[in-house]
Design an enzyme around this catalytic site. Structure first.
Site, PDB file in Angstrom:
ATOM      1  N   ASP A 214       0.751  -1.173   0.111  1.00 12.90           N
ATOM      2  CA  ASP A 214      -0.220   0.026  -0.097  1.00 12.90           C
ATOM      3  C   ASP A 214       0.875   1.263  -0.116  1.00 12.90           C
ATOM      4  OD1 ASP A 214      -2.769   1.314   0.325  1.00 12.90           O
ATOM      5  OD2 ASP A 214      -1.616   2.230   2.066  1.00 12.90           O
ATOM      6  N   GLU A 306      -2.423  -1.799  -5.813  1.00 13.70           N
ATOM      7  CA  GLU A 306      -3.575  -1.012  -6.376  1.00 13.70           C
ATOM      8  C   GLU A 306      -3.222  -0.225  -7.594  1.00 13.70           C
ATOM      9  OE1 GLU A 306      -6.729   0.391  -3.028  1.00 13.70           O
ATOM     10  OE2 GLU A 306      -4.660   1.083  -2.506  1.00 13.70           O
ATOM     11  N   ASP A 388      -3.132   1.969   6.932  1.00 12.34           N
ATOM     12  CA  ASP A 388      -2.506   1.553   5.937  1.00 12.34           C
ATOM     13  C   ASP A 388      -1.909   0.067   5.872  1.00 12.34           C
ATOM     14  OD1 ASP A 388      -2.414   4.246   4.682  1.00 12.34           O
ATOM     15  OD2 ASP A 388      -0.612   4.811   5.799  1.00 12.34           O
TER      16      ASP A 388
END
Length: 457
Positions: A214, A306, A388
């Site tokens: 992340d 992502e 996170d």
């Protein structure tokens, strides 16, 4: 495994060689602009003739958009257009780049090419365009001392750094040079060798675990193992020096196209100092991202990231500079080809996957989670975890059910503590589901909670 890989080295040319490099870059730009002018003139002529009702063979014949056709036309005209062309390598013509640009524009217009829209090629400007030239034929080699390279018509040029990484592969027969590109970047000339490399796939240290990554601003990356990679903030670190140089440039006499005024020598020198300062920031950022991605791909065979809307994120004027300094898109790109080189795979979660709003323990999704809330608290199971880290673990769980492997750093690799997944639980493959718009919201922005998800990492 055969892959295409580039090796980039800084050059230390003398004054004569610098003039020759600039001449080759100018020749490449000249050929590019001439061929583009020819294509545009013929397109405009045929468009005008169609307005008169002409069709088929009655239209003006045009040169096909192929490299051989445009090169043949250039060879016939270069004696009049560029009488100085003999001073440069015949391979310096930038027509190859024009053909790629025309093909990309045509495929994008017809829908064959996916992704962002590609515009029609533009003429290259001497002042604003980057000076570069590509060689595909002739003598292109790294000298045995690994401190010099030889390029067509440029002879042997000294390197600023050793080329041992490429030289070792060339000597072992595991690499073959396909082309070489010289480019002026930040006041320094570089040479990039495009090579075909035979890479040996090594075993990963944690091939049985899936790693979720992340990325963010406060921390450059938070891993599902709990490790935190601090953001070095290279641009912020050099901001004071860059501001000083920018003020100094503004006090000098710069160029002005409206009046034809040329830049003074002091302006050119100070502007070159500022360009080198920016180049140093970019080099530091690139070096750090390469080291980070190389370490991750060497340890883990499966990495999940992502699909961030970086172009939309930088529209936030308060976060644009900080986001640009992180290099989110660069991280994803480096992980993409390095996982391929190492025999692993990169899994990209969908843009609308609620990684931050989903509980990594029970799978319940929160309706809202503002950006200011940095700790995730699950209302269903009571789990409290850093926002996170929770997102990183949710990313890792995307492929856990498919592969049967565990999440890196998770003491219970079964996933969701073995509980029965409900309809809100993010199953494998359920990574890009877009909800239909509510009545009366067509044409409007998404709700605030969804917009904040873009900047929640």
């Amino acid at each position: 495994m055969i892959v295409n890989q580039a090796y980039r080295f800084a050059l230390d040319p003398n004054a004569t060689q610098m003039a020759a490099l600039a001449s080759h870059a100018g020749a490449s730009r000249k050929a590019f602009n001439w061929a583009l002018g020819l294509v545009k003139a013929q397109m405009d002529q045929r468009a005008a003739e169609k307005t008169y009702g002409l069709t088929g063979d009655r239209l003006t014949a045009s040169v096909p958009w192929t490299l051989p056709s445009l090169r043949k036309a250039w060879n016939e005209a270069k004696g009049d257009v560029a009488p100085w062309w003999a001073e440069n390598s015949k391979d310096a013509a930038g027509i190859r780049n024009l053909v790629r640009g025309l093909d990309a524009w045509r495929d994008s217009k017809s829908g064959k090419r996916k992704g962002a829209k590609v515009n029609f090629p533009r003429f290259k400007n001497k002042r604003s365009e980057t000076k570069s030239c590509t060689f595909t034929t002739g003598v292109i080699r790294v000298e045995p001392d690994r401190e010099h390279v030889t390029l067509p018509r440029l002879d042997t040029i000294r390197l600023h750094e050793s080329a041992r990484k490429l030289a070792r592969r060339l000597e072992a027969g595991t690499a073959r040079i396909l082309s070489a590109t010289v480019k002026l970047d930040g006041g320094r000339w570089y040479v990039s060798f495009s090579c075909e490399v035979d890479r040996q796939i090594a075993d990963h240290a944690r091939s049985d675990a899936v790693l979720g990554v992340d990325v963010g601003i406060t921390h450059l990356a938070v891993l599902s193992t709990g490790d935190v990679i601090d953001n070095p903030r290279h641009l912020a670190g050099g901001a004071k020096h860059l501001r000083r140089l920018s003020r100094r440039v503004s006090r000098r006499v710069g160029p002005d196209r409206r009046t034809g005024q040329e830049a003074s020598k002091r302006w050119q020198k100070t502007n070159a100092d500022r360009s080198r300062a920016y180049a140093r920031v970019a080099n530091l950022r690139r070096d750090g991202l390469h080291k980070l991605t190389s370490a991750l791909t060497a340890d883990y065979a499966t990495i999940v990231v992502e699909d961030l809307n970086v172009a939309g994120m930088v529209r936030n004027r308060k976060l644009a500079k900080a986001i640009s300094d992180c290099g989110f898109a660069t991280i994803r790109g480096l992980l993409g080809h390095k996982t391929t080189w190492s025999g692993g795979r990169l899994v990209t979660a969908g843009r609308w996957f609620p990684s931050s709003k989903t509980c990594s323990d029970c799978g319940v999704v929160k309706a809202k989670l503002p950006l200011r809330v940095r700790t995730f608290e699950c209302d269903a199971c009571g789990m409290v975890l850093d926002r996170d880290l929770n997102a990183a673990r949710n990313l890792a769980r995307l492929v856990e059910r498919e592969t049967g492997t565990g999440v890196a750093g998770d003491p219970e690799p079964q996933g969701f503590n073995g509980r029965e997944a409900d309809r809100r639980t993010p199953l494998a493959g359920q990574v890009a589901v877009k909800r239909p718009p509510r009545p009366g919201t067509v044409g409007r922005q998404r709700p605030t909670a969804d917009r904040e998800l873009t900047f929640a990492h």
